[in-house]
Design a protein around this motif. Structure first.
Motif, short mmCIF file in Angstrom:
data_model
loop_
_atom_site.label_atom_id
_atom_site.label_comp_id
_atom_site.label_asym_id
_atom_site.label_seq_id
_atom_site.Cartn_x
_atom_site.Cartn_y
_atom_site.Cartn_z
N VAL A 142 0.85 -1.20 0.00
CA VAL A 142 0.00 0.00 0.00
C VAL A 142 0.89 1.25 0.00
N ALA A 143 0.33 2.37 -0.44
CA ALA A 143 1.13 3.60 -0.50
C ALA A 143 0.26 4.83 -0.28
N CYS A 144 0.90 5.93 0.10
CA CYS A 144 0.20 7.21 0.19
C CYS A 144 1.21 8.35 0.09
N ALA A 145 0.71 9.52 -0.30
CA ALA A 145 1.46 10.77 -0.13
C ALA A 145 0.95 11.37 1.15
N SER A 146 1.81 12.11 1.87
CA SER A 146 1.31 12.57 3.15
C SER A 146 2.04 13.79 3.68
N THR A 147 1.30 14.59 4.45
CA THR A 147 1.93 15.64 5.23
C THR A 147 2.31 15.06 6.61
N ALA A 152 1.82 8.00 8.87
CA ALA A 152 2.00 7.33 10.17
C ALA A 152 0.91 6.28 10.37
N SER A 153 -0.31 6.67 10.06
CA SER A 153 -1.45 5.77 10.26
C SER A 153 -1.37 4.58 9.30
N MET A 154 -1.10 4.89 8.04
CA MET A 154 -1.03 3.80 7.05
C MET A 154 0.07 2.82 7.41
N ALA A 155 1.24 3.35 7.79
CA ALA A 155 2.37 2.47 8.12
C ALA A 155 2.00 1.56 9.30
N GLY A 156 1.32 2.13 10.29
CA GLY A 156 0.91 1.35 11.46
C GLY A 156 -0.07 0.24 11.10
N TYR A 157 -1.11 0.60 10.37
CA TYR A 157 -2.14 -0.39 10.04
C TYR A 157 -1.61 -1.43 9.05
N LYS A 178 5.72 12.62 13.35
CA LYS A 178 5.03 11.81 12.32
C LYS A 178 6.04 11.00 11.51
N LEU A 179 7.16 11.64 11.16
CA LEU A 179 8.20 10.94 10.40
C LEU A 179 8.70 9.75 11.22
N SER A 180 8.89 9.97 12.52
CA SER A 180 9.42 8.90 13.37
C SER A 180 8.48 7.70 13.37
N GLN A 181 7.18 7.97 13.28
CA GLN A 181 6.23 6.85 13.30
C GLN A 181 6.35 5.97 12.06
N SER A 182 6.37 6.60 10.87
CA SER A 182 6.41 5.74 9.66
C SER A 182 7.73 4.98 9.59
N LEU A 183 8.82 5.58 10.10
CA LEU A 183 10.09 4.86 10.11
C LEU A 183 10.00 3.65 11.05
N ASP A 184 9.45 3.90 12.23
CA ASP A 184 9.40 2.83 13.23
C ASP A 184 8.44 1.70 12.83
N THR A 386 -7.75 17.26 15.38
CA THR A 386 -7.43 16.15 14.47
C THR A 386 -6.15 15.40 14.81
N GLY A 387 -5.23 16.08 15.51
CA GLY A 387 -3.95 15.42 15.79
C GLY A 387 -3.42 15.75 17.17
N ASN A 388 -2.63 14.83 17.71
CA ASN A 388 -2.09 14.93 19.05
C ASN A 388 -1.00 16.01 19.16
N LEU A 389 -0.90 16.61 20.33
CA LEU A 389 0.15 17.61 20.62
C LEU A 389 1.55 17.09 20.29
N LEU A 390 1.78 15.80 20.58
CA LEU A 390 3.13 15.24 20.45
C LEU A 390 3.57 14.99 19.01
N LYS A 391 2.67 15.21 18.07
CA LYS A 391 3.01 15.01 16.66
C LYS A 391 4.04 16.03 16.20
N ASP A 392 3.94 17.27 16.73
CA ASP A 392 4.81 18.35 16.26
C ASP A 392 5.37 19.11 17.45
N PRO A 393 6.25 18.46 18.23
CA PRO A 393 6.78 19.11 19.44
C PRO A 393 7.62 20.35 19.13
N ASP A 394 8.28 20.37 17.96
CA ASP A 394 9.13 21.52 17.61
C ASP A 394 8.32 22.82 17.64
#
Ligand code: F0G
Length: 449
Positions: A142-147, A152-157, A178-184, A386-394
């Motif tokens: 499966v694939a997606c383009a993403s911001t 993150a969600s697709m990679a997890g599922y 978010k980047l860290s999620q798809s890598l992990d 729509t998204g958690n605080l920890l998604k973009d801590p920077d």
């Protein structure tokens, strides 16, 4: 009874395609939707279904426990539900937001926090259904383009389903959480030179030519799952519809799914009142807003710029569906500035909830719509975070250090890049010596102010 099928959006007489045909557009290039052809229910049937939903909410069976699959009577495309991939998602809380209410000028304001999903965003509601369909169709990859959040969600599922996944992200333009999620989660992560809109164009072609299943919200099975955000919200409010639902607008999949949910619930007699949908865009990424204020049914794509990177999108795929959602519900589209987003986000934080920047457009938009007299101060309003605080801590740390710039790469104003001011609302970390007396004296001062 009419069968569930795929159809070009907005044209009930259009050619239908079988539900198990892998395609994302009609022969003439229009986006598709699932035509559910739901039965009209009588009062007794509605009451029985509501009771069933209550019973399922108290169950430990994963398909009942999921805040998506619990409402499977509204998801007939996935019957007999034998390929469900669930974490389980949904079940996201509705919070009161007293600080935000005061800030926008209301007595009360609610937030349905989709950031409390398994991968931290609303994408999970649509990804459980789309990945379950991928499994049904026998897709291996499966694939997606993403911001960032879709990937993150697709990679997890996909990982849970034992599938390979490929994510296309705009290089350097997605938040690290978010980047860290798809890598992990093991996705092949391709950083493309260019923005999300370019990545979106490329991924559709790659998927069609490479026989890869596309999981962006152009996939109509994503929209099906995201409908349940609204069904669950109504369930949580004892089926009493709020006056307004406020949602951020990027690729416009979420607002589209809300419109589809309300339209189907109304058509089959499940609800009488439809909440008005307000879609909020960032000023620098506002093609939907621009077409709305110009009363145009055509969208002009634009180059998008905003620090709310989740919605940095200039050519949203689901424009027509989102326009239907706004018009059907009697809603509006509004825009907010970078400044308004930053301050609204800090207010969501003060309610002890927090969100990523894109989500805070809802609170900022609510304030604006109240000031304009579009929303009454005594209305019942639910903001979709729509998204958690920890998604973009920077972003959050930069804000509280008074170092938030409108351009993500800048650290000074020398180049003319604008600093986003915190209006005195930053909460700077303090440096103190490791000395108990000094620390206690500081705390004493803090306590008194
Ligand atoms: N809020 C967040 C946190 C998002 O991640 C997105 C979209 C939106 C709002 C906008 O929702 O696209 O349905 O209008 N993020 C996508 C992504 C595009 O790739 O993660 P939309």
């Amino acid at each position: 009874m009419k069968k569930v099928c795929l159809k070009a959006f907005g044209d009930s007489s259009a050619k239908s395609y079988p539900i198990n045909e892998i395609r994302y557009r009609s022969d003439d290039g229009k986006t598709l939707e699932v035509a559910n052809n739901l039965k009209v229910l009588n009062e007794k049937q509605v009451a029985l279904l509501k009771k069933l939903f209550d019973k399922r909410a108290a169950s430990w069976n994963i398909i009942d426990r999921s805040g998506v699959w619990r409402y499977r009577e509204f998801l007939p495309a996935f019957a007999p539900f034998d390929t469900v991939v669930s974490m389980p998602e949904g079940n996201t809380p509705i919070y009161t937001m007293p600080h935000c209410a005061g800030y926008v000028g209301m007595a009360s304001l609610f937030a349905k926090h989709q950031g409390m999903n398994p991968t931290g965003s609303f994408k999970d509601n649509g990804m459980t259904t789309a990945v379950s369909m991928a499994k049904k169709l026998g897709s291996r990859i499966v694939a997606c383009a993403s911001t960032g959040n879709t990937s993150a969600s697709m990679a997890g599922y996909a990982a849970r389903a034992g599938m390979k996944s490929i994510v296309f992200i705009p290089d350097g333009q997605i938040a690290y959480g978010k980047l860290s999620q798809s890598l992990d989660y093991g996705a092949l992560t391709i950083q493309l030179d260019g923005d999300f809109d370019k990545a979106m164009n490329i991924v559709e072609e790659v998927c069609v030519r490479g026989n890869i299943y596309l999981l962006n919200s152009i996939n109509p099975f994503r929209i099906e799952g995201q409908k349940t955000i609204m069904i669950e919200m109504l369930h949580q409010l004892a089926w009493k519809a709020p006056d307004w639902v406020i949602v951020p607008g990027g690729n416009l999949g979420n607002s589209s799914s809300f419109g589809k949910a309300f339209s189907e619930l109304k058509q089959c007699g499940f609800i009488d009142k439809v909440p008005k949908i307000a879609v909020i865009q960032a000023h620098g990424a506002n093609p939907f807003y621009t077409s709305f204020v110009n009363h145009s049914t055509i969208m002009q794509p634009m180059h998008a710029e905003t620090r709310a990177t989740a919605i940095k999108i200039g050519n949203p795929v689901s424009f027509e569906k989102a326009l239907f959602a706004v018009n059907f519900s009697g809603g509006v589209v509004e825009e907010v500035t970078e400044q308004e987003i930053a301050i609204a986000k800090s207010m969501v934080g003060l309610d002890g909830i927090g969100s990523e920047p894109a989500s805070a457009t809802t609170v900022a938009g609510c304030k604006k719509l109240i000031a304009k007299g579009v929303i009454a101060p005594d209305a019942t309003v639910v903001c979709i975070l729509t998204g958690n605080l920890l998604k973009d801590p920077d972003y959050t740390v930069e804000f509280h250090r008074d170092e938030l710039y409108s351009d993500v790469d800048r650290t000074s104003t020398v180049t003319g890049t604008q600093r986003i001011t915190t209006e005195g609302r930053s909460n700077k970390p303090v440096k103190l010596p490791a000395d108990t007396n000094t620390i206690l004296a500081y705390i004493d001062k803090y306590d008194k102010c």
